[in-house]
Design a protein around this motif. Structure first.
Motif, mmCIF file in Angstrom:
data_model
loop_
_atom_site.group_PDB
_atom_site.id
_atom_site.type_symbol
_atom_site.label_atom_id
_atom_site.label_comp_id
_atom_site.label_asym_id
_atom_site.label_seq_id
_atom_site.Cartn_x
_atom_site.Cartn_y
_atom_site.Cartn_z
ATOM 1 N N PRO A 489 0.819 -1.223 0.000
ATOM 2 C CA PRO A 489 0.000 0.000 0.000
ATOM 3 C C PRO A 489 0.848 1.267 0.000
ATOM 4 O O PRO A 489 0.327 2.355 -0.244
ATOM 5 C CB PRO A 489 -0.807 -0.118 1.299
ATOM 6 N N HIS A 490 2.147 1.136 0.245
ATOM 7 C CA HIS A 490 3.006 2.320 0.348
ATOM 8 C C HIS A 490 3.897 2.509 -0.865
ATOM 9 O O HIS A 490 4.302 1.540 -1.511
ATOM 10 C CB HIS A 490 3.844 2.246 1.620
ATOM 11 N N ALA A 491 4.186 3.763 -1.156
ATOM 12 C CA ALA A 491 5.045 4.115 -2.285
ATOM 13 C C ALA A 491 6.513 3.847 -1.918
ATOM 14 O O ALA A 491 6.870 3.888 -0.742
ATOM 15 C CB ALA A 491 4.857 5.585 -2.634
ATOM 16 N N PRO A 492 7.379 3.592 -2.922
ATOM 17 C CA PRO A 492 8.798 3.346 -2.639
ATOM 18 C C PRO A 492 9.514 4.649 -2.270
ATOM 19 O O PRO A 492 9.656 5.538 -3.097
ATOM 20 C CB PRO A 492 9.324 2.776 -3.957
ATOM 21 N N MET A 493 9.927 4.770 -1.016
ATOM 22 C CA MET A 493 10.542 5.998 -0.497
ATOM 23 C C MET A 493 12.069 5.882 -0.401
ATOM 24 O O MET A 493 12.717 6.768 0.160
ATOM 25 C CB MET A 493 9.978 6.320 0.889
#
Ligand SMILES: [Zn+2]
Length: 636
Positions: A489-493
Motif C-alpha cells: 500500500p506504500h510508495a517506494p521511499m
C-alpha cells in the motif's frame, strides 16, 4: 474520457488486405505534396490539398491511428471531413474498411499517375485531451500534420514515404516549426521534403502574437523558444525565465553528452482556449500552457518541468525508444510495458533538470517531490494494480477522470518514475561511494552513437539492465522487478531516504501545494480527511479508506455547509483544525445529484500537508543531484 477500444484484428490485417499498386511511388524525388491552409483556423476548420503519386490499380489509403508520444490509437479521424479524391478531374469512389476505420479503398483508373485530394480537419474538439484537443483560437493555431494527411498503405516503414509540405497562414501571423523553409512569402511558406514520419513529427505553431527567442546562442545545434499567445501582454517573459531555458539547453548537453537533432524548437502555446499538455518530437515539442503562464509566478512554477520533460524526450523516447513503441508506422498497436522508462525516467529527469537549470529552486523541487510522494503513498489502488500494469494498460488510462482515481490508479508510471529513478540514482551513488550516478548511465544510454540526426534506436528491459550494470554491477533485475510488481500500500521511499530526506506532514501547505490551490481552486484535504475539494465545495475525489470514505462522501458531491455554516474552503480547513483533540464529529451537509444529506466526519488529527525535511547525519545526495553540471548554469 471517450476512449474507444478498437478491435486489434482489423488493424493487424489492414496492410495484408490491401492490394497495393503504388509502393515506391511516393519517393524523395516524387513526393506527396500537401498544403495546409490555416486561414480559417480561427473558425475551427483547417483545409488541406494533397497530390499523391500513384499507379493504376487497387489502392488503400490510411489515416494515422497510433500517434507517437500519445501511446494510444487516438488519431482524430472523427473530425476528418470534406474528403474528395479526384483523378484527372473525375471524383473517385472510395469505401471505408468495415473493421479498420482508418483505411479507405479505391481503384486508380488506367493512365492515372497522381490523385488530387482535398480534405478538412474540424478543429472543434474541447480544450482537453492531447494534440487532437482544441488547438486553435482567434489568434493562434497549432497544426499537427497527422490531422490532415492521407497516405498509401503498403510501406513497411512510414519513413519510406516522402512528403513536401506547404502552409498558408492568416495575414500577419508568424510561425515556428522544425521543418526547413525553402521558399514562398509571408503568407505561403514552402518547406523541404521530409519523410512522412518526420512530417508528423514536425508540427507548426503560428499566431498573431508570436515571439521567437534564441536560447544558449553559444551552443550548436541551435535552439529556439517559439511562443504564440492570445494577447501581446502574455509574451513579456522575464530575463530569468529566458536564462532558465538557456540553462536547460546547456544542462542537457552536459547530461546526455549528445544531441539527436539538427535544431530544436520549443513550440509553446500560451492560451486558455487550447488543451493543456506537452507532446514530444525529435526536433521540437508541442507545449501548451495557460495563457498567463509567463506573467504569473504560480502558473510558471506549475509548468516548471514541462519544457525540460518534453525536451528530454528528444533523447529518452524519440531517439532511445522501447521496442514495443517503435512500430515504424501509425497502424500497428503499440506496447506500453516500458513506459516507466519512456515516461517515468523522463518525469524524473524533467523535474531534476528544472532545478539544475534554475527554472525552479531546489526547495521548490523538494516541495514537488514531497507532494508526489505523498500522493503516491495515499493511493490504495496500489494493493490491486501494480506499477507495471499502469504502463501495460496505458492506452486505457490516459483519458480517465479523477473520480476514484486513487482506487483505479492511472498513468502512475509518470510520477512513480520520479521515486523509482531517484531510487536508482541514489543507489548508484551509494554503491559507488558517490563516484558514479545516473548521469553516467544517461551519457552512455541516451548518448549512444554520439551526435546523430533524428532516428530511433530501440531498447528492451534487458538493455536498460545492461546499461545500469555497466555503471555498477548490482541485482538491477531484482531491484526493478520489485518496484514494478509490488502490491504494497506504500510508495517506494528509498530514493528520498537515500537522498538524505524524509516525508513529513505539517498543518501548512508547501509552496507547490499553495501554488496549485491558487491556480486551480482545489484544496487537497487529502492527507487529513481524504478529499480534494473545489472553492465551491465540489468534491473532486475521495480517498478510499479515509475518514471521508467512512463518512460516505463521494466524488461529484457538493459540500454546502460545514458545522451548520455555508461552505467555504477556509471554513472547512478551520473545522478540520478545530476538531483536533476533541471528539465531536465535523458535520457536513452535502448535495448528491439533487438529494441533500447530513454526514458526520469523525476525524481529529488536524490539517496535514506534505513536506520533505533533511535527516541530519545522512549524505545529502538529493542536494547533489539538483546541482548544475555546467559552469554556465552555475554562473547564472
Ligand atoms: Zn512524456
Amino acid at each position: 474520457m471517450h476512449f474507444r477500444l478498437r478491435p486489434l484484428l482489423g488493424l493487424m490485417s489492414a496492410a495484408a488486405l490491401s492490394v497495393v499498386s503504388s509502393i515506391q511511388a511516393q519517393t524523395a524525388s516524387n513526393p506527396i505534396k500537401i498544403t495546409a491552409d490555416l486561414t480559417d483556423a480561427p473558425r475551427k476548420i483547417i483545409h488541406a490539398q494533397m497530390t499523391i503519386p500513384v499507379s493504376p490499380g487497387p489502392l488503400t489509403m490510411l489515416y494515422a491511428k497510433w500517434i507517437p508520444g500519445e501511446h494510444m490509437p487516438d488519431g482524430p479521424i472523427d473530425n476528418l471531413a470534406g474528403l474528395f479524391i479526384t483523378a484527372n478531374g473525375q471524383q473517385l469512389t472510395w469505401t471505408r474498411d468495415d473493421v479498420n476505420m482508418y483505411a479507405i479503398r479505391m481503384t486508380v483508373p488506367e493512365g492515372v499517375t497522381q490523385l488530387d485530394v482535398k480534405d478538412d480537419f474540424l478543429a472543434t474538439a474541447a480544450a482537453n485531451g492531447f494534440s487532437a484537443g482544441a488547438s486553435t483560437s482567434a489568434n493562434l493555431a497549432m497544426l499537427s500534420w497527422n490531422e490532415l494527411v492521407l497516405y498509401p498503405a503498403g510501406h513497411a516503414n512510414d519513413a519510406d514515404i516522402y512528403v513536401k509540405p506547404s502552409v498558408i497562414l492568416p495575414q500577419g501571423w508568424q510561425y515556428g516549426t522544425a521543418l526547413t523553409k525553402t521558399g514562398g512569402d509571408a503568407s505561403h511558406v514552402d518547406f523541404a521534403p521530409v519523410s512522412l514520419e518526420q512530417l508528423i513529427d514536425s508540427p507548426l505553431l503560428s499566431g498573431r502574437y508570436f515571439l521567437e527567442v534564441p536560447l544558449a546562442p553559444e551552443v550548436t545545434p541551435k535552439h529556439f523558444l517559439d511562443i504564440a499567445s492570445d494577447g501581446p501582454e502574455d509574451l513579456k517573459l522575464s530575463p530569468d525565465t529566458i536564462t532558465g531555458y538557456s540553462n536547460l539547453v546547456r544542462e542537457t548537453g552536459a547530461l546526455y553528452q549528445s544531441r539527436h537533432y539538427e535544431s530544436y524548437h520549443f513550440l509553446v502555446t500560451a492560451s486558455d482556449q487550447v488543451a493543456h499538455f506537452g507532446l514530444e518530437h525529435h526536433q521540437s515539442s508541442d507545449d501548451r500552457v495557460p495563457e498567463k503562464t509567463f506573467v504569473d509566478d504560480n502558473l510558471l512554477l506549475l509548468s516548471a518541468d514541462l519544457l525540460p520533460h518534453e525536451f528530454t524526450h528528444s533523447w529518452n523516447g524519440k531517439y532511445r525508444r522501447p521496442a514495443g513503441l517503435a512500430t515504424g508506422n501509425y497502424e500497428d498497436p503499440m506496447k506500453g510495458n516500458l513506459l516507466w522508462v519512456y515516461e517515468g525516467l523522463t518525469d524524473y529527469l524533467g523535474n531534476v533538470l528544472a532545478a539544475r537549470s534554475k527554472i525552479e529552486t531546489a526547495s521548490q523541487y523538494r516541495d514537488y517531490l514531497a507532494s508526489t510522494a505523498a500522493m503516491l503513498d495515499y493511493r490504495p489502488g496500489r494493493t490491486w494494480r501494480d506499477l507495471q500494469d499502469t504502463a501495460t494498460a496505458a492506452q486505457l488510462l490516459y483519458e480517465t477522470v479523477d473520480a476514484w482515481d486513487n482506487w483505479r490508479r492511472s498513468t502512475d508510471y509518470y510520477q512513480e518514475g520520479d521515486l523509482v529513478w531517484l531510487d536508482v540514482d541514489t543507489t548508484i551513488r551509494e554503491l559507488t561511494k558517490d563516484k558514479k550516478s545516473l548521469n553516467d548511465f544517461l551519457a552512455a544510454f541516451e548518448g549512444l552513437g554520439g551526435n546523430t540526426p533524428p532516428k530511433v534506436v530501440p531498447y528492451t528491459f534487458d538493455d536498460v539492465v545492461a546499461g545500469l550494470t555497466a555503471v555498477v554491477p548490482y541485482d538491477w533485475v531484482g531491484f526493478l522487478k520489485e518496484r514494478l510488481t509490488s502490491k504494497s500500500p506504500h510508495a517506494p521511499m528509498g530514493g528520498i531516504e537515500n537522498g538524505g530526506y524524509k516525508l513529513v506532514f505539517t498543518d501548512q501547505p508547501n509552496d507547490i501545494t499553495q501554488a496549485r490551490i491558487s491556480a486551480t481552486g482545489i484544496t487537497p484535504e487529502w492527507w487529513s480527511i481524504g478529499i480534494n475539494v473545489t472553492t465551491d465545495g465540489r468534491i473532486d475525489d475521495v480517498l478510499v479508506g479515509s475518514p471521508a470514505d467512512k463518512a460516505k462522501l463521494g466524488p461529484g458531491m457538493q459540500i454546502v455547509a460545514v458545522n451548520g455554516r455555508q461552505f467555504s474552503s477556509a471554513l472547512l480547513s478551520d473545522a478540520i483544525r478545530d476538531a483536533k483533540g476533541n471528539s465531536d464529529p465535523i458535520t457536513l451537509i452535502v448535495v448528491n445529484t439533487g438529494t441533500y444529506k447530513v454526514l458526520a466526519l469523525d476525524y481529529h488529527d488536524g490539517l496535514k500537508y506534505p513536506h520533505l525535511v533533511r535527516v541530519d547525519g545522512t549524505p545529502d545526495r538529493l542536494d547533489d543531484i539538483l546541482k548544475p553540471m555546467t559552469e554556465g548554469t552555475k554562473g547564472n
